[in-house]
Write a protein that holds these residues in place. Structure first.
Motif, PDB file in Angstrom:
ATOM      1  N   LEU A 358       0.813  -1.213   0.000  1.00 18.41           N
ATOM      2  CA  LEU A 358       0.000   0.000   0.000  1.00 18.41           C
ATOM      3  C   LEU A 358       0.848   1.265   0.000  1.00 18.41           C
ATOM      4  O   LEU A 358       0.316   2.365  -0.043  1.00 18.41           O
ATOM      5  N   GLU A 359       2.163   1.089   0.076  1.00 19.69           N
ATOM      6  CA  GLU A 359       3.052   2.244   0.127  1.00 19.69           C
ATOM      7  C   GLU A 359       3.371   2.734  -1.277  1.00 19.69           C
ATOM      8  O   GLU A 359       3.776   1.964  -2.145  1.00 19.69           O
ATOM      9  N   SER A 360       3.172   4.008  -1.499  1.00 21.01           N
ATOM     10  CA  SER A 360       3.481   4.590  -2.806  1.00 21.01           C
ATOM     11  C   SER A 360       4.994   4.710  -2.975  1.00 21.01           C
ATOM     12  O   SER A 360       5.731   4.879  -2.001  1.00 21.01           O
ATOM     13  N   PRO A 361       5.473   4.614  -4.206  1.00 21.99           N
ATOM     14  CA  PRO A 361       6.908   4.772  -4.449  1.00 21.99           C
ATOM     15  C   PRO A 361       7.381   6.162  -4.038  1.00 21.99           C
ATOM     16  O   PRO A 361       6.592   7.108  -3.939  1.00 21.99           O
ATOM     17  N   VAL A 388       0.796   0.282 -14.390  1.00 22.95           N
ATOM     18  CA  VAL A 388      -0.475   1.016 -14.414  1.00 22.95           C
ATOM     19  C   VAL A 388      -0.961   1.180 -12.982  1.00 22.95           C
ATOM     20  O   VAL A 388      -0.529   0.463 -12.081  1.00 22.95           O
ATOM     21  N   PRO A 389      -1.871   2.113 -12.729  1.00 23.76           N
ATOM     22  CA  PRO A 389      -2.342   2.320 -11.348  1.00 23.76           C
ATOM     23  C   PRO A 389      -2.964   1.056 -10.768  1.00 23.76           C
ATOM     24  O   PRO A 389      -3.642   0.286 -11.465  1.00 23.76           O
ATOM     25  N   GLY A 390      -2.724   0.838  -9.477  1.00 24.55           N
ATOM     26  CA  GLY A 390      -3.319  -0.288  -8.771  1.00 24.55           C
ATOM     27  C   GLY A 390      -4.565   0.138  -8.021  1.00 24.55           C
ATOM     28  O   GLY A 390      -5.012   1.287  -8.111  1.00 24.55           O
ATOM     29  N   ILE A 391      -5.117  -0.781  -7.244  1.00 26.78           N
ATOM     30  CA  ILE A 391      -6.325  -0.484  -6.465  1.00 26.78           C
ATOM     31  C   ILE A 391      -6.021   0.548  -5.383  1.00 26.78           C
ATOM     32  O   ILE A 391      -6.789   1.490  -5.164  1.00 26.78           O
ATOM     33  N   HIS A 392      -4.875   0.373  -4.721  1.00 26.62           N
ATOM     34  CA  HIS A 392      -4.538   1.245  -3.590  1.00 26.62           C
ATOM     35  C   HIS A 392      -3.455   2.266  -3.926  1.00 26.62           C
ATOM     36  O   HIS A 392      -3.422   3.339  -3.349  1.00 26.62           O
TER      37      HIS A 392
END
Length: 569
Positions: A358-361, A388-392
């Protein structure tokens, strides 16, 4: 979570509470409890696991064939074990141990915490009903193997063939009679007077009506005889179907009765039944075996006996299953399908490590651009970065590039797994997107990957063909399945061997999810997981898999172009 450094000093009379036999005073406790679905085992959990493994090797209380010793009888079945480092009411640090499912045909063993509910106790409702189900299974098997069904099918086929032939003969006779009437009409027109011909025509019409009536009678008799012939087979099939229906209903009732016994606690001293847990989580019936994994057993015992959970780890012991990839003594996260809802409830009230998924880069992470023109964009995707964008997590190659090129699109032509680094082709226009996508579909694109495998490969090259499908019990893991899996083929060449690790070049012929990862780790593939593969091998600083080369036709000029970027491992 406490951070006090303590020495194991087990004064408990609880036989399931095990003290460390080695000094742990210099080992700091974790700040938070383990996030069970993605973790690096804490040092204390590793030490506890070593104790359990030593016990498995030296105990003489039970015998189980893990597939590691050719002299042990019985079917080889590897097993997942778990350890839970805990602190008792007196501040002593120790650990609990458990196994998933059954061990040596039993649920309860002296060294391991008991199950949440032991369905195998003498005269339990489970064993009694299981006996009934076994009797039904035996009846079904006896009927299906008796040959009665096959004999009845053959008898029906023979009868139908006879009836079909009789019907065909009858229709043929009527057809001949019709032809004869036609000839008689044509001849009589020339030879008979109008009055005589009229009388003949009336008689021929009566004959035609009579034939149609007889055909209707014959067809009705045909269907009656066929229905009568079918009845013995239908009676047999209905008997088997009724037994299977009874088995299904009994199994469902038994499963629900079992689930009613599984009541779990959490760190807030709240209790919830497994049926309610799954209903609240995803509104489905719990899968069979829910609550029988090691992690729920460990936490349940800890809560019921006032132990404070400190760290968790689960490891595989024994031979890998034929479909899944499990390596002896490797640590694994908890399964998703059965454990995620249960552990989600049981961990409430504990301070848990963050979910790394769930942590963004880091916003400072750069996406190097290798090449660009008005039509295509070639980048070197960093590891642990979404295509590509994920769920979270929204941050991805797509979101970064669409921000940089707001009028470009559809952009994404193909993807790389989040953990995989390397070359990614993007299209700036619809025309380019379609042209490059067609090349992927028609296998006109050449690409290869470089991977570092955790072991030594003797052969110089080869090809792997193992069909793959998603593991429905543990997404996103994939498994090998010859019945429902999709074809997956990978060619490979060895590059070098250094320090017990092999660098290889992969040429994927197909593009299945986790194809290279599972082809590397599976015993029927390379039998060497990729270094850093936290799903099929062991976690490291990164997954050592890199998309190093790609070659295709430029979407506008049709010129053959290629790009190459070496990995940083």
């Amino acid at each position: 979570m406490k951070t006090t450094i303590l020495k194991a000093n087990c004064l408990s009379t609880d036989t399931y509470f095990h003290k460390f036999t080695t000094e742990i005073a210099a080992t700091p406790l974790p700040l938070h409890f383990t996030f069970p679905f993605c973790y690096e085992p804490h040092l204390l959990a590793k030490k506890a696991s070593a104790h359990v493994q030593e016990y498995i090797l030296t105990q003489d209380e039970w015998t189980h064939n893990f597939g590691l010793d050719a002299t042990v009888q019985g079917q080889a079945i590897g097993k997942m074990f778990g350890v839970l480092v805990v602190q008792d009411r007196n501040g002593n640090i120790g650990f609990l141990a458990a196994f998933s499912g059954k061990l040596a045909g039993k649920n309860d063993h002296r060294y391991f915490v008991p199950p949440v509910f032991d369905m195998l106790t003498d005269n339990s409702f489970f064993l009694l009903e299981e006996e009934n189900l076994n009797q039904i299974n035996n009846q079904i098997t006896k009927l299906e193997q008796s040959g009665v069904g096959i004999a009845l099918e053959k008898k029906l086929d023979d009868t139908k063939m006879t009836l079909d032939q009789a019907l065909a003969n009858f229709k043929k006779r009527l057809k001949n009679q019709k032809k004869e009437r036609k000839v008689l009409r044509e001849e009589s027109r020339l030879n008979l007077s109008d009055a005589a011909y009229q009388l003949l025509e009336e008689d021929l019409i009566k004959q035609s009506l009579r034939d149609k009536y007889e055909l209707q009678i014959f067809q009705k008799q045909y269907h009656d005889d066929l229905s009568l012939a079918k009845q013995p087979l239908l009676d047999f099939q209905n008997k088997v179907a009724a037994l299977k229906d009874d088995r299904k209903k009994r199994s469902s009732q038994l499963q629900n009765q079992l689930f009613a016994q599984y009541n779990f606690r959490n760190a807030l001293s709240e209790t919830k039944n497994v049926i309610a847990i799954f209903k609240d989580f995803n509104d489905i019936q719990p899968p069979a075996g829910s609550g029988e994994c090691a992690a729920p057993k460990l936490l349940q015992y800890a809560y019921l006996h006032d132990y404070v959970p400190i760290a968790l780890a689960e490891f595989w012991w024994g031979q890998s299953p034929s479909a899944e990839v499990r390596r002896h003594q490797h640590f694994y996260p908890a399964c998703r399908n059965k454990c995620e809802p249960i552990l989600g409830f049981m961990l409430q009230g504990l301070s848990i490590d963050k979910n790394p998924m769930l942590e963004s880069p880091d916003e400072a992470t750069e996406i190097p651009i290798i090449f660009e023109d008005d039509h295509v964009l070639i980048i070197n995707k960093p590891e642990e970065f979404l295509s590509v964008p994920g769920i979270h997590v929204q941050d991805s190659v797509y979101t970064r590039m669409i921000k940089k090129y707001p009028n470009a699109g559809p952009l994404i032509v193909h993807r790389l797994d989040m953990s995989t680094s390397g070359i990614l082709v993007l299209a700036k226009t619809k025309e380019s997107h379609k042209a490059i996508q067609n090349q992927f579909l028609n296998h006109r694109i050449i690409k290869h990957y470089i991977a570092l495998l955790d072991g030594i490969i003797v052969e110089d090259e080869g090809e792997i063909s193992l069909p793959i499908r998603v593991d429905l019990d543990d997404r996103p893991r994939q498994l090998v399945c010859y019945e429902h899996g999709k074809s997956a083929v990978t060619k490979w060449q060895k590059i070098s061997v250094d320090n017990g690790k092999t660098k290889v070049k992969y040429f994927p012929i197909t593009g299945r999810t986790h194809q290279l990862r599972i082809h590397s780790a599976h015993p029927n593939g390379m039998n060497c997981p990729i270094v850093g593969d936290d799903l099929y091998g062991q976690k490291a600083n990164r997954l050592h898999l890199h998309a190093a080369y790609i070659e295709f036709n430029h979407p506008m000029t049709n010129e053959r172009i290629h790009f190459q970027v070496e990995p940083n491992f």
